[in-house]
Design an enzyme around this catalytic site. Structure first.
Site, short mmCIF file in Angstrom:
data_model
loop_
_atom_site.label_atom_id
_atom_site.label_comp_id
_atom_site.label_asym_id
_atom_site.label_seq_id
_atom_site.Cartn_x
_atom_site.Cartn_y
_atom_site.Cartn_z
N ASP A 1 -0.61 1.04 12.24
CA ASP A 1 -0.90 2.45 12.00
C ASP A 1 -2.05 2.88 12.89
O ASP A 1 -3.06 2.19 12.99
CB ASP A 1 -1.27 2.67 10.52
CG ASP A 1 -1.65 4.11 10.25
OD1 ASP A 1 -0.82 4.99 10.52
OD2 ASP A 1 -2.78 4.35 9.77
N GLU B 1 4.64 3.79 14.83
CA GLU B 1 5.11 5.16 14.66
C GLU B 1 5.24 5.82 16.02
O GLU B 1 4.53 5.48 16.95
CB GLU B 1 4.11 5.94 13.82
CG GLU B 1 4.58 6.18 12.41
CD GLU B 1 3.55 6.96 11.62
OE1 GLU B 1 3.97 7.80 10.82
OE2 GLU B 1 2.36 6.73 11.79
N CYS C 1 4.02 5.71 -1.49
CA CYS C 1 3.52 4.53 -2.20
C CYS C 1 4.38 3.34 -1.84
O CYS C 1 5.59 3.36 -2.04
CB CYS C 1 3.52 4.76 -3.71
SG CYS C 1 3.14 3.26 -4.63
N CYS D 1 6.05 1.75 -5.44
CA CYS D 1 7.12 2.38 -6.20
C CYS D 1 7.99 3.33 -5.37
O CYS D 1 9.03 3.77 -5.81
CB CYS D 1 6.54 3.13 -7.41
SG CYS D 1 5.61 4.60 -6.94
N CYS E 1 -1.77 5.78 -6.90
CA CYS E 1 -0.46 6.37 -7.15
C CYS E 1 -0.27 6.50 -8.67
O CYS E 1 -0.94 5.83 -9.45
CB CYS E 1 0.62 5.47 -6.56
SG CYS E 1 2.29 6.04 -6.88
N CYS F 1 1.97 5.32 -10.32
CA CYS F 1 2.43 4.03 -10.85
C CYS F 1 1.26 3.08 -11.08
O CYS F 1 1.43 1.98 -11.59
CB CYS F 1 3.46 3.38 -9.93
SG CYS F 1 2.75 2.66 -8.45
N ASP G 1 -4.87 3.56 5.18
CA ASP G 1 -4.34 3.06 6.45
C ASP G 1 -3.49 1.79 6.28
O ASP G 1 -2.47 1.63 6.93
CB ASP G 1 -5.49 2.80 7.43
CG ASP G 1 -6.25 4.07 7.78
OD1 ASP G 1 -5.67 5.16 7.63
OD2 ASP G 1 -7.42 3.97 8.18
#
Ligand SMILES: [Zn+2]
Length: 420
Positions: free
Chosen positions: A188, A272, A325, A328, A344, A346, A353
């Site tokens: 990332d 990415e 996330c 989940c 999150c 969850c 990052d």
């Protein structure tokens, strides 16, 4: 055994006074020939919708050398002049194929000057390089010797804005395959650190970066105070150019070491698309990792993966890597850039990052598992088409499966993927 690749080796060299003069003359002639041929092509294209070929330009060059006012063109090696016409031909081919804009004139003020010699324009003997029209070989400072079997096919000589001379030798080389591994990594492009890996490792900018930037800012201020056209201004300009060059050199060196390590350690590298970063208009982000760094990193990963038989997966642009996330599969609605850690619904606690890097890795592995068909996760809000939403659901399911398989958490590939 090994892979045959084209590889260029760039080194600094110190020309004698005569060599520097000869090269400066060659730069000037190359620029002249390129611009003159461009002018003729432009006249033919815009005036008569007629295309001029490389062969026609080459014939014209022979004619120019025979005239009195352009006889100086015959004094330098003809090889770089021919190469300039080939480059112009390539520029027009790209223009006609709509891959590039209309070719532009080469300016004397351009910061970097370069000329190219093909095989007939230089002699290569016992590791010594002698260019056409020169009596002595170039004094090259070899940082490391050329590989034993390397035989340069093209030589590029350049002078950068700081006045340093470089020679780049394009050689056919044999690259030994990297030892097999089943590791995979997601990368990332971060905000607080340069890069974050899915392993949790954070790679920061080299520490001299900040000091260099401070020096650069000071040198630029000095330059802006000098009178135009003065000798002091030229000196100040050189100083700015030298600092720029040093920053670029150090960055490239750093990125080379980093990418070599990443490619050697991993079978699969997921990143990415650059465009994703352009969507985020944030100045701290732009500052933390310059686009130049990221583009260079990607380019290095591309060719090194090809060399060592590794797999580079580039994830499509609208992938919400930091908001998804990894446990989940829920996409959180909003995640401002200043939020470094989030929880999150969850219950999972994420470093922004690291979570993003893990999601990039998972998405990369999902793309591979789907047999190469790119099936990125998209933000439904951006596109509203149902087919895209369906893709998003499928991709999320894929992520959950990979997570469930347990393989990707520690960065190793699930068996199903290595087998396929
Ligand atoms: Zn969650």
């Amino acid at each position: 055994m090994g892979r045959k690749v084209k590889r260029s080796f760039k080194h600094r060299f110190y020309p004698t006074r005569e060599q520097a003069a000869e090269l400066s003359r060659t730069f000037g002639c190359v620029r002249f020939v390129y611009n003159r041929a461009l002018e003729e092509r432009t006249r033919a294209w815009y005036g008569e919708q007629r295309r001029i070929s490389y062969a026609q330009s080459s014939a014209a060059l022979t004619g120019w050398k025979k005239t009195e006012e352009l006889a100086f063109l015959a004094e330098v090696s003809s090889v770089p002049l021919q190469q300039a016409l080939r480059h112009l031909q390539a520029a027009f081919a790209n223009f006609f194929a709509k891959r590039a804009r209309y070719p532009r004139f080469k300016s004397r003020k351009r910061t970097r000057q370069a000329v190219e010699y093909t095989r007939s324009g230089f002699a290569w003997r016992d590791g010594r390089l002698t260019l056409a029209k020169m009596a002595q070989p170039l004094d090259i400072r070899w940082l490391r010797p050329l590989p034993e079997s390397a035989e340069p096919s093209t030589v590029t000589v350049s002078r950068d804005s700081a006045g340093r001379w470089f020679v780049s030798l394009l050689c056919e080389d044999t690259v030994a395959p990297a030892p097999p591994t089943s590791s995979a990594v997601g990368i990332d492009a971060g905000i607080t650190s340069l890069l974050t890996l899915s392993t949790g490792e954070k790679i920061t900018n080299p520490h001299h970066e900040r000091r260099d930037r401070t020096r650069l800012a000071k040198a630029q201020r000095d330059l802006s105070r000098k009178t135009r056209g003065s000798g002091n201004r030229e000196k100040a300009r050189r100083r700015v150019a030298r600092i720029h060059a040093r920053i670029a050199d150090r960055r490239r060196d750093f990125l080379h070491k980093l990418t070599t390590r990443l490619v050697r350690e991993n079978q699969t590298v997921a990143i990415e698309d650059l465009a994703v970063r352009n969507l985020v208009k944030n100045h701290t982000l732009a500052r933390a990792v310059s686009d130049a760094s990221w583009a260079e990193l990607r380019m290095m990963l591309e060719y090194k993966c090809a060399w060592y038989g590794r797999c580079l997966v580039v994830i499509d642009r609208f992938f919400p890597s930091s908001k998804l996330c990894g446990v989940c599969g829920t996409v959180s609605a909003r995640l401002p850039l200043n939020v470094r850690e989030w929880i999150c619904d969850c219950g999972a606690v994420h470093d922004r990052d690291v979570n993003a890097a893990r999601n990039i890795l998972a998405a990369g592995l999902a793309v591979l598992a789907c047999g190469g068909g790119v099936r990125p996760q998209r933000e439904p809000s951006r596109t509203g088409r149902s087919s895209v939403k369906q893709e998003a659901r499928r991709a999320t399911a894929g992520l959950a499966r990979l997570r469930g398989g347990g393989g990707s958490q520690d960065g190793s590939l699930p068996d199903a993927i290595t087998a396929g």
